[in-house]
Design a protein around this motif. Structure first.
Motif, mmCIF file in Angstrom:
data_model
loop_
_atom_site.group_PDB
_atom_site.id
_atom_site.type_symbol
_atom_site.label_atom_id
_atom_site.label_comp_id
_atom_site.label_asym_id
_atom_site.label_seq_id
_atom_site.Cartn_x
_atom_site.Cartn_y
_atom_site.Cartn_z
ATOM 1 N N GLY A 8 16.369 22.142 -7.978
ATOM 2 C CA GLY A 8 16.922 22.191 -6.542
ATOM 3 C C GLY A 8 17.864 20.934 -6.109
ATOM 4 O O GLY A 8 18.583 20.435 -7.382
ATOM 5 N N HIS A 9 18.234 20.794 -4.897
ATOM 6 C CA HIS A 9 19.212 19.736 -4.692
ATOM 7 C C HIS A 9 18.528 18.731 -3.605
ATOM 8 O O HIS A 9 17.693 19.266 -2.881
ATOM 9 N N VAL A 26 17.238 18.069 -8.276
ATOM 10 C CA VAL A 26 15.619 17.927 -8.425
ATOM 11 C C VAL A 26 15.258 18.849 -9.720
ATOM 12 O O VAL A 26 16.012 19.843 -10.108
ATOM 13 N N VAL A 41 14.299 13.431 -9.105
ATOM 14 C CA VAL A 41 15.751 13.460 -8.774
ATOM 15 C C VAL A 41 16.402 12.693 -9.617
ATOM 16 O O VAL A 41 16.142 11.504 -10.154
#
Lengths: 97, 97, 97, 97, 97
Positions: A8-9, A26, A41
């Motif tokens: 993810g971001h 992520v 992160v």
């Protein structure tokens, strides 16, 4: 290095100035023997995409990957894994001492 | 960096002088796959409030966030998360090796 | 920083010379969500007593608390907690992503 | 140092330039009391082979093993274990305090 | 610092040159609340013997105990514990916040 997958971001407008311009992804640790690894992160300077397996460094080493020792970064993607070859026999064999 | 949530404050009158003037918050790690993460005390210089999700760095990197390498700080909030986007498919999919 | 409680003392006559003169305390991590945390030995320069809750730093940061980067110390008490206020709602609420 | 076993190789074409030329091995921690340890990627400069037990260092120390403090490496094989002798009595005996 | 017990020796002929001359011991973490702690390999410069309880430092701090910051060492015995006194009441008492 940890073997992770990009999942993810993350966006953060209010942050330390020294983080400006860094891409934050992520990542989730991919363990041979556990179902679900921890989530972190990490900065990305190698162009990793969602779903790719990557090499992630942590601690002071992560600062080596972002161009300056002054940036408050402790987790960084340093490579995209093309291929990973594990010898199952060696991995599962009980240690014989 | 860890993904954490700010859950409280801590006060300490008797402390190392080099900690004076730092705001100390209680943060809890927010994991995708665990119910309750670990709890730490982190310095805050980005103005985080209770209940907000934040990016937290640890170790020597935390000293990069408090203006001086001499302060005995090993955990620091470096950003407030606006939005976090996780690809559930990538996150839950078993690694295929 | 970890939230710990001071639970004991430790004595070591045969040790690295650079440790001479440091007070060594046994501390136990106090977690919001676990019964019993890990136990460590930390130096104390703030005058903490048995049963007190303290802030503990680890790694290279601990050396910032003992006056010299050359002392082999990786765990140090840096503050005595007067009061700790946790927002139970924020702490227990499931992350909503 | 961790006691690990070499269990595989990893290839990454797209990576930090400073990683070029380093051999990357998959290592698994070998614990006395756990069945399966964690898996990491470590650099190897001592010529370790699949199945061998090795000594692995992590963090800033790993950079001491790759010739330059600037390389983003946080895990390195520093020795091949010839023999490991554990006193079972000392290992299993409950601590008596 | 971790409280560990010395439980064995390890020999490695093929290793980083900078490790030559260091005595390598197998140590096991001794936790108040767990049966069996993790196992590591640590250097010893204080003359610890099998079965003795020792203070062990990790990370960059371990290099402070081996005379040179260039040696790839991340775990070192820095003291032999003569006596360890834990206040059982403080240790077991639930935190009251």
């Amino acid at each position: 290095m940890m073997i992770c997958k990009v999942i993810g971001h993350v966006w953060a407008t209010k942050k330390e100035e020294a983080l400006n311009g860094l891409k934050l992804m992520v990542v989730q640790e991919v363990e041979t023997n556990e179902k679900n690894g921890s989530t972190f992160v990490a900065t990305d300077s190698v162009g990793a995409g969602i779903g790719e397996r990557v090499l992630v460094v942590t601690g002071s080493t992560a600062r080596r990957a972002v161009g300056s020792d002054d940036r408050p970064v402790d987790c960084a993607i340093v490579g995209i894994i093309d291929s990973l070859e594990v010898d199952r026999e060696a991995a599962q064999q009980k240690k014989s001492r």
